[in-house]
Design a protein around this motif. Structure first.
Motif, PDB file in Angstrom:
ATOM      1  N   LYS A 200      54.533   2.255 106.080  1.00  0.00           N
ATOM      2  CA  LYS A 200      54.300   3.409 105.212  1.00  0.00           C
ATOM      3  C   LYS A 200      55.340   3.346 104.101  1.00  0.00           C
ATOM      4  O   LYS A 200      56.441   2.796 104.283  1.00  0.00           O
ATOM      5  CB  LYS A 200      54.406   4.713 105.984  1.00  0.00           C
ATOM      6  CG  LYS A 200      55.764   5.022 106.563  1.00  0.00           C
ATOM      7  CD  LYS A 200      55.744   6.321 107.333  1.00  0.00           C
ATOM      8  CE  LYS A 200      57.146   6.723 107.797  1.00  0.00           C
ATOM      9  NZ  LYS A 200      57.768   5.710 108.642  1.00  0.00           N
ATOM     10  N   TYR A 201      54.991   3.912 102.958  1.00  0.00           N
ATOM     11  CA  TYR A 201      55.901   3.837 101.811  1.00  0.00           C
ATOM     12  C   TYR A 201      57.063   4.805 101.996  1.00  0.00           C
ATOM     13  O   TYR A 201      56.867   6.008 102.187  1.00  0.00           O
ATOM     14  CB  TYR A 201      55.147   4.158 100.520  1.00  0.00           C
ATOM     15  CG  TYR A 201      56.053   4.182  99.309  1.00  0.00           C
ATOM     16  CD1 TYR A 201      56.677   3.022  98.878  1.00  0.00           C
ATOM     17  CD2 TYR A 201      56.298   5.381  98.631  1.00  0.00           C
ATOM     18  CE1 TYR A 201      57.516   3.040  97.783  1.00  0.00           C
ATOM     19  CE2 TYR A 201      57.131   5.406  97.531  1.00  0.00           C
ATOM     20  CZ  TYR A 201      57.747   4.226  97.112  1.00  0.00           C
ATOM     21  OH  TYR A 201      58.596   4.246  96.028  1.00  0.00           O
TER      22      TYR A 201
ATOM     23  N   GLU B 200      56.874  -3.452 101.059  1.00  0.00           N
ATOM     24  CA  GLU B 200      57.398  -2.923 102.316  1.00  0.00           C
ATOM     25  C   GLU B 200      58.577  -3.793 102.764  1.00  0.00           C
ATOM     26  O   GLU B 200      58.410  -4.958 103.112  1.00  0.00           O
ATOM     27  CB  GLU B 200      56.305  -2.920 103.375  1.00  0.00           C
ATOM     28  CG  GLU B 200      56.742  -2.448 104.743  1.00  0.00           C
ATOM     29  CD  GLU B 200      57.268  -1.027 104.727  1.00  0.00           C
ATOM     30  OE1 GLU B 200      58.382  -0.827 105.247  1.00  0.00           O
ATOM     31  OE2 GLU B 200      56.574  -0.132 104.185  1.00  0.00           O
TER      32      GLU B 200
ATOM     33  N   LYS C 263      53.111   0.205 111.762  1.00  0.00           N
ATOM     34  CA  LYS C 263      52.179   0.672 110.738  1.00  0.00           C
ATOM     35  C   LYS C 263      52.994   1.019 109.496  1.00  0.00           C
ATOM     36  O   LYS C 263      53.575   2.102 109.405  1.00  0.00           O
ATOM     37  CB  LYS C 263      51.395   1.879 111.219  1.00  0.00           C
ATOM     38  CG  LYS C 263      50.306   2.308 110.239  1.00  0.00           C
ATOM     39  CD  LYS C 263      49.501   3.466 110.799  1.00  0.00           C
ATOM     40  CE  LYS C 263      48.407   3.874 109.818  1.00  0.00           C
ATOM     41  NZ  LYS C 263      47.589   5.011 110.334  1.00  0.00           N
TER      42      LYS C 263
ATOM     43  N   ILE D 278      47.565   1.098 101.160  1.00  0.00           N
ATOM     44  CA  ILE D 278      46.733   1.884 102.071  1.00  0.00           C
ATOM     45  C   ILE D 278      45.348   2.021 101.462  1.00  0.00           C
ATOM     46  O   ILE D 278      45.203   2.393 100.293  1.00  0.00           O
ATOM     47  CB  ILE D 278      47.347   3.274 102.328  1.00  0.00           C
ATOM     48  CG1 ILE D 278      48.655   3.130 103.113  1.00  0.00           C
ATOM     49  CG2 ILE D 278      46.369   4.162 103.094  1.00  0.00           C
ATOM     50  CD1 ILE D 278      49.350   4.444 103.394  1.00  0.00           C
TER      51      ILE D 278
END
Length: 492
Positions: free
Chosen positions: A374-375, A364, A372, A294
């Motif tokens: 995200k961790y 990921e 989208k 990010i």
């Protein structure tokens, strides 16, 4: 009182004496220059012996079977003076076995264009070309230096840390004198990237041309047709297969590796080679993920954004990537790599993690489903992540510095970084260095880069004034007085 008249014979003798004196003076000057040209003492006064050739290079130059032509094409290189000075040393020790030619498009455009067409390179490039018979190798000026990026100021170019001229030039000479170029086979038949594709974004045409400049020959190989890897294969490259290899192809690759072959696997997040079991046997595992991070737009405007190009910023102390330290290697469509840890596998100790990301990146695992990413702790793989690893079958564990001829494998989590669309100089250098390591041309040849040492000279204002007074006033005035004195002396 009448002046003394000089007889004609005496006047003739004086003229002859003057002529002989002048001729003798010229003879002495010529003899001194000849002796100075023939017998002289050479000394490199640069700090650290920047241009002093090692004994290994001197031995290479003195044992050349036939002349090597070195073509210098530097249009705007800051290293031109250093390159010219170093090549003079090569010429001194190589004698008539080293032929140096400078190509300047501004002075002879027709000749320069003919050379560029023959050797297929851009005249805007700063290159030194080594040519031996029908073989040639290109060395760019960027390959000759290491930069100290750690002390670079914002907006300023990093200073040069080391000069690798001798290392690169001697490696180039050995490469072309060896004869036939090393054959690098690229596997086909599974949707791999094509070395014959110069126009499409995903092709490998550009990197294929770069490989040819390294005195290597890129070739296609379809294992389903040939059944085995050719005996003349120096390296096998598998770049971005979309479909897994068949069992017969995997067996052929295993036989190749058992015979101390060299393999490079470039497998991105969208790739599927089917070589998991083969690589795991050598301690290398491709993860089923996509490396992302990010980031924020410049100035923080627009909020967060997903970075889908992996950034390799940490490099191992290894010949294949030593020159990359301080740079950032961008790898699009990248998956991460893990190293096997089974104590029962003797190959595990021979694996090195070459390139890693900073901690901000993660692997990921659900990237195909998440719009989208995200961790997700416990699900995704936390950074720093390994992007490239190598296995060196010639390394003897516990015996530092001892190597034998053996299998070598390189695994990189991306194939897109060499595609026509994304290829950059850093990616080219990384891959070429990897090939040189594969071919056991570690480039060092036991020749260490020369450290650049810069010195500042601080002169006080009083001393500057004294020097200026001596140079601009005292010395000219002294010569003026001497000239006036000689004038009046001659009048008397």
């Amino acid at each position: 009182m009448k002046g003394v008249r000089v007889s004609h014979p005496l006047r003739f003798q004086l003229r002859i004496n003057n002529i002989l004196t002048i001729l003798l003076m010229f003879a002495i000057v010529w003899m001194v220059n000849y002796l100075g040209y023939k017998y002289y003492y050479r000394k490199d006064f640069s700090k650290g012996g920047l241009y002093t050739l090692s004994s290994k290079t001197i031995n290479v130059l003195k044992s050349l079977p036939e002349p090597v032509k070195i073509i210098v094409s530097l249009t705007n290189s800051k290293l031109q003076s250093d390159i010219d000075t170093l090549l003079k040393e090569y010429k001194y020790y190589g004698g008539n076995k080293i032929i140096i030619e400078h190509i300047d498009p501004a002075l002879n455009l027709e000749k320069a264009e003919a050379l560029a067409k023959r050797l297929k390179f851009d005249l805007q490039e700063n290159v030194v070309i080594f040519e031996y018979k029908n073989f040639h190798k290109f060395v760019t000026d960027s390959q000759l230096v290491e930069y100290d990026n750690s002390v670079a100021m914002l907006g300023q170019s990093p200073p040069i840390k080391a000069f690798k001229g001798e290392q690169q030039f001697t490696a180039a000479i050995l490469s072309v004198v060896e004869g036939k170029p090393a054959k690098v086979y690229f596997l086909t038949g599974h949707g791999e990237r094509s070395i014959d594709n110069y126009t499409q974004p995903g092709g490998y045409g550009i990197i294929a041309n770069q490989i040819r400049k390294e005195n290597m020959e890129p070739l296609n190989l379809n294992l389903l047709e040939s059944g085995s890897i050719p005996d003349d294969a120096s390296v096998l490259v598998i770049a971005g297969p979309k479909n897994p290899l068949s069992s017969s192809e995997i067996q052929a690759i295993n036989r190749f590796l058992d015979a101390k072959g060299k393999l490079i696997v470039l497998e991105g997040a969208n790739s599927n080679s089917g070589l998991e079991s083969v690589l795991a046997n050598y301690g290398i595992v491709f993860q089923n993920d996509k490396v992302v991070a990010i980031g924020r737009l410049i100035g923080g405007i627009g909020g967060e954004m997903i970075i889908d190009k992996a950034a390799g910023t940490h490099f191992a102390d290894h010949p294949a990537v030593k020159a990359m330290i301080g740079y950032t290697l961008q790898l699009p469509d990248c998956r991460s790599i893990s190293l096997a840890s089974e104590a029962s596998n003797p190959n595990v100790k021979k694996v090195t993690a070459l390139v890693k990301t900073p901690e901000g990146f993660w692997g990921e695992t659900n990237w195909k489903q998440e719009e989208k990413p995200k961790y997700d702790p416990g699900v995704d793989i936390p950074g720093p992540l390994i992007l490239a690893a190598v296995y060196d079958g010639g390394e003897v564990p516990g015996k530092e510095g001892i190597h034998v001829y053996g299998t070598r494998i390189a695994a990189v989590g991306s194939s897109a970084f060499l595609a026509n669309q994304y290829i950059k100089p850093d990616g080219v250098d990384f891959f070429v260095n990897l090939l040189n390591w594969m071919l056991q041309k570690e480039m060092a040849l036991g020749i260490a880069p020369k450290s650049i040492q810069e010195f500042g000279l601080s002169v006080p204002a009083s001393q500057r004034q004294t020097v200026a007074m001596i140079c601009l006033v005292t010395v000219p005035f002294a010569f003026l007085i001497l000239g006036v004195g000689m004038y009046f002396s001659r009048r008397r």
